[in-house]
Design a protein around this motif. Structure first.
Motif, PDB file in Angstrom:
ATOM      1  N   ALA A  79      31.661  34.528  24.701  1.00 39.47           N
ATOM      2  CA  ALA A  79      31.545  35.370  23.510  1.00 39.47           C
ATOM      3  C   ALA A  79      30.408  34.861  22.644  1.00 39.47           C
ATOM      4  O   ALA A  79      30.393  33.698  22.231  1.00 39.47           O
ATOM      5  CB  ALA A  79      32.855  35.370  22.718  1.00 39.47           C
ATOM      6  N   GLY A  80      29.449  35.731  22.365  1.00 43.91           N
ATOM      7  CA  GLY A  80      28.324  35.338  21.532  1.00 43.91           C
ATOM      8  C   GLY A  80      27.585  36.548  21.013  1.00 43.91           C
ATOM      9  O   GLY A  80      27.894  37.685  21.364  1.00 43.91           O
ATOM     10  N   VAL A 147      34.704  30.793  25.677  1.00 41.79           N
ATOM     11  CA  VAL A 147      33.547  29.968  25.333  1.00 41.79           C
ATOM     12  C   VAL A 147      32.743  30.681  24.256  1.00 41.79           C
ATOM     13  O   VAL A 147      32.118  31.710  24.508  1.00 41.79           O
ATOM     14  CB  VAL A 147      32.645  29.718  26.562  1.00 41.79           C
ATOM     15  CG1 VAL A 147      31.487  28.778  26.189  1.00 41.79           C
ATOM     16  CG2 VAL A 147      33.458  29.153  27.722  1.00 41.79           C
ATOM     17  N   GLY A 148      32.762  30.146  23.033  1.00 43.83           N
ATOM     18  CA  GLY A 148      31.932  30.676  21.963  1.00 43.83           C
ATOM     19  C   GLY A 148      30.538  30.073  22.085  1.00 43.83           C
ATOM     20  O   GLY A 148      30.390  28.865  22.217  1.00 43.83           O
ATOM     21  N   ILE A 149      29.513  30.932  22.059  1.00 44.92           N
ATOM     22  CA  ILE A 149      28.130  30.473  22.247  1.00 44.92           C
ATOM     23  C   ILE A 149      27.326  30.859  21.008  1.00 44.92           C
ATOM     24  O   ILE A 149      27.287  32.032  20.623  1.00 44.92           O
ATOM     25  CB  ILE A 149      27.487  31.112  23.494  1.00 44.92           C
ATOM     26  CG1 ILE A 149      28.425  31.069  24.697  1.00 44.92           C
ATOM     27  CG2 ILE A 149      26.166  30.431  23.830  1.00 44.92           C
ATOM     28  CD1 ILE A 149      27.971  31.936  25.856  1.00 44.92           C
ATOM     29  N   SER A 150      26.673  29.878  20.403  1.00 41.16           N
ATOM     30  CA  SER A 150      25.858  30.134  19.212  1.00 41.16           C
ATOM     31  C   SER A 150      24.886  28.984  19.038  1.00 41.16           C
ATOM     32  O   SER A 150      25.311  27.838  18.908  1.00 41.16           O
ATOM     33  CB  SER A 150      26.749  30.260  17.967  1.00 41.16           C
ATOM     34  OG  SER A 150      25.992  30.164  16.778  1.00 41.16           O
ATOM     35  N   GLY A 174      33.214  25.404  22.452  1.00 43.03           N
ATOM     36  CA  GLY A 174      32.172  25.829  21.517  1.00 43.03           C
ATOM     37  C   GLY A 174      30.844  25.235  21.938  1.00 43.03           C
ATOM     38  O   GLY A 174      30.695  24.010  21.957  1.00 43.03           O
ATOM     39  N   LEU A 175      29.886  26.084  22.293  1.00 44.14           N
ATOM     40  CA  LEU A 175      28.572  25.642  22.747  1.00 44.14           C
ATOM     41  C   LEU A 175      27.520  25.971  21.694  1.00 44.14           C
ATOM     42  O   LEU A 175      27.289  27.140  21.386  1.00 44.14           O
ATOM     43  CB  LEU A 175      28.216  26.322  24.075  1.00 44.14           C
ATOM     44  CG  LEU A 175      26.794  26.121  24.617  1.00 44.14           C
ATOM     45  CD1 LEU A 175      26.483  24.642  24.797  1.00 44.14           C
ATOM     46  CD2 LEU A 175      26.613  26.888  25.921  1.00 44.14           C
ATOM     47  N   GLN A 212      21.317  26.465  26.491  1.00 48.03           N
ATOM     48  CA  GLN A 212      22.569  27.193  26.686  1.00 48.03           C
ATOM     49  C   GLN A 212      22.670  27.727  28.114  1.00 48.03           C
ATOM     50  O   GLN A 212      23.745  27.676  28.730  1.00 48.03           O
ATOM     51  CB  GLN A 212      22.658  28.338  25.674  1.00 48.03           C
ATOM     52  CG  GLN A 212      22.867  27.856  24.242  1.00 48.03           C
ATOM     53  CD  GLN A 212      22.696  28.966  23.225  1.00 48.03           C
ATOM     54  OE1 GLN A 212      23.618  29.708  22.954  1.00 48.03           O
ATOM     55  NE2 GLN A 212      21.494  29.087  22.670  1.00 48.03           N
ATOM     56  N   LYS A 213      21.569  28.219  28.653  1.00 51.55           N
ATOM     57  CA  LYS A 213      21.582  28.714  30.040  1.00 51.55           C
ATOM     58  C   LYS A 213      21.921  27.588  31.009  1.00 51.55           C
ATOM     59  O   LYS A 213      22.712  27.782  31.948  1.00 51.55           O
ATOM     60  CB  LYS A 213      20.207  29.313  30.387  1.00 51.55           C
ATOM     61  CG  LYS A 213      20.098  29.862  31.814  1.00 51.55           C
ATOM     62  CD  LYS A 213      20.981  31.086  31.993  1.00 51.55           C
ATOM     63  CE  LYS A 213      20.705  31.820  33.298  1.00 51.55           C
ATOM     64  NZ  LYS A 213      21.260  31.157  34.484  1.00 51.55           N
TER      65      LYS A 213
END
Length: 311
Positions: A79-80, A147-150, A174-175, A212-213
């Motif tokens: 989720a981002g 997985v929260g991505i920000s 959390g990333l 992030q990738k």
């Protein structure tokens, strides 16, 4: 907080983030020769793997927790918003053809929905409630992982997704790319890959996006290895949906077994084109239905099925 003070507060938040820092030494970058800009950019990118390496213990702990839940039928949900959301959708969309997963096992959510993949959806990233609705539509269980991505680690959509998922009993990750982020604090597993200020101030699709990738590659790929989706470094669960992948399937069977082309074709025909099953047929000397049964009993792990066949 008044509407007038809210933008000032946000500016102050951004000014404190490493990913948003201004680099005065690059203020004249637009006046440099193209080759020099390319060299600068390439040099910046070399710092990303090192930053990821510093987070490996946290990444590994998260992967083991994800694999444990997915082994019990759980899902992996990204989720981002913006670039972070697009990277999550990209990683999720590549799992079915690479590992033959059902499309609903690894899911990518982006603030604003599918339209946000190609255009900005105003205000979507600022809505925690939108994240709640998107996750509720999936009917989360305690076996799922969100997985929260920000890059900033402060995006309300990503934080809202993690907080809502955790309240439902799901595993949360959390990333982000800033230390002491609100996103990492909200999650069971916080991963903060600090790559430093960007070449272009605040353009987190650059180093932060690359970082992030790389982490998402690890999360999905190593989880799938743990779930038996590979045999050694071969993609034995690959879905042969086009000519290239059909050719790759034959090559994978050849590499795993050393069998002749005619034997490979026969085994793939007998197993309906399933690479893992065809390898088991050739290495264990069993028929297609037996290979299917052995793999089902071993939870899809080819090495375990081979051991069972020889035993």
């Amino acid at each position: 907080m008044t509407s007038a003070s809210r933008p000032r507060d946000l500016r102050a938040q951004l000014a404190s983030l490493t990913t948003e820092a201004f680099r005065p030494e690059l203020a004249g970058i637009d006046r440099l020769p193209t080759l020099e800009i390319a060299r600068l950019m390439n040099g910046e990118d070399t710092a990303v793997p090192t930053a990821v390496a510093e987070q490996l213990p946290r990444i590994v702990a998260a992967i083991d927790a994800v694999a444990e839940r997915m082994r019990r039928g759980g899902r992996l949900v990204y989720a981002g918003a913006g670039t972070a959301g697009r990277l999550g959708v990209l990683d999720a969309s590549e799992c079915p053809p690479t590992f033959n997963t059902d499309p609903d096992r690894v899911v990518g959510l982006i603030a604003g929905g599918p339209d946000a993949m190609v255009t900005s959806v105003e205000g979507a990233e600022d809505s925690e409630e939108l994240a709640h609705r998107d996750l509720d539509a999936l009917k989360l269980t305690a076996e799922d992982t969100v997985v929260g991505i920000s890059a900033s680690g402060r995006t309300p959509y990503a934080i809202g997704a993690v907080e809502h998922a955790r309240a439902q009993g799901a595993l949360t990750i959390g990333l982000s790319c800033n230390r002491d982020s609100a996103l990492a604090a909200a999650a069971d597993h916080g991963i903060e890959v600090v790559v430093g200020p960007e070449l272009i101030t605040g353009s987190t699709r650059l180093k932060a996006g690359t970082a992030q990738k790389l982490v998402l590659n690890m999360l999905s790929t190593i989880t799938m290895i743990r779930l038996g989706k590979t045999y050694g470094n071969l993609m034995v669960d690959v879905r042969a949906s086009n000519d290239k992948l059909r050719a790759r399937s034959r090559r994978i069977v050849a590499l795993a077994t050393g069998a002749a082309d005619g034997e490979i074709e026969k085994a793939l025909t007998e197993t309906g084109g399933e690479v893992k099953n065809a390898i088991l047929v050739l290495l264990a000397g069993v028929d297609g239905p037996t290979a299917d049964r052995l793999l089902e009993e071993s939870g899809g792990h080819l090495r375990a099925a081979l051991a069972a066949a020889s035993g």
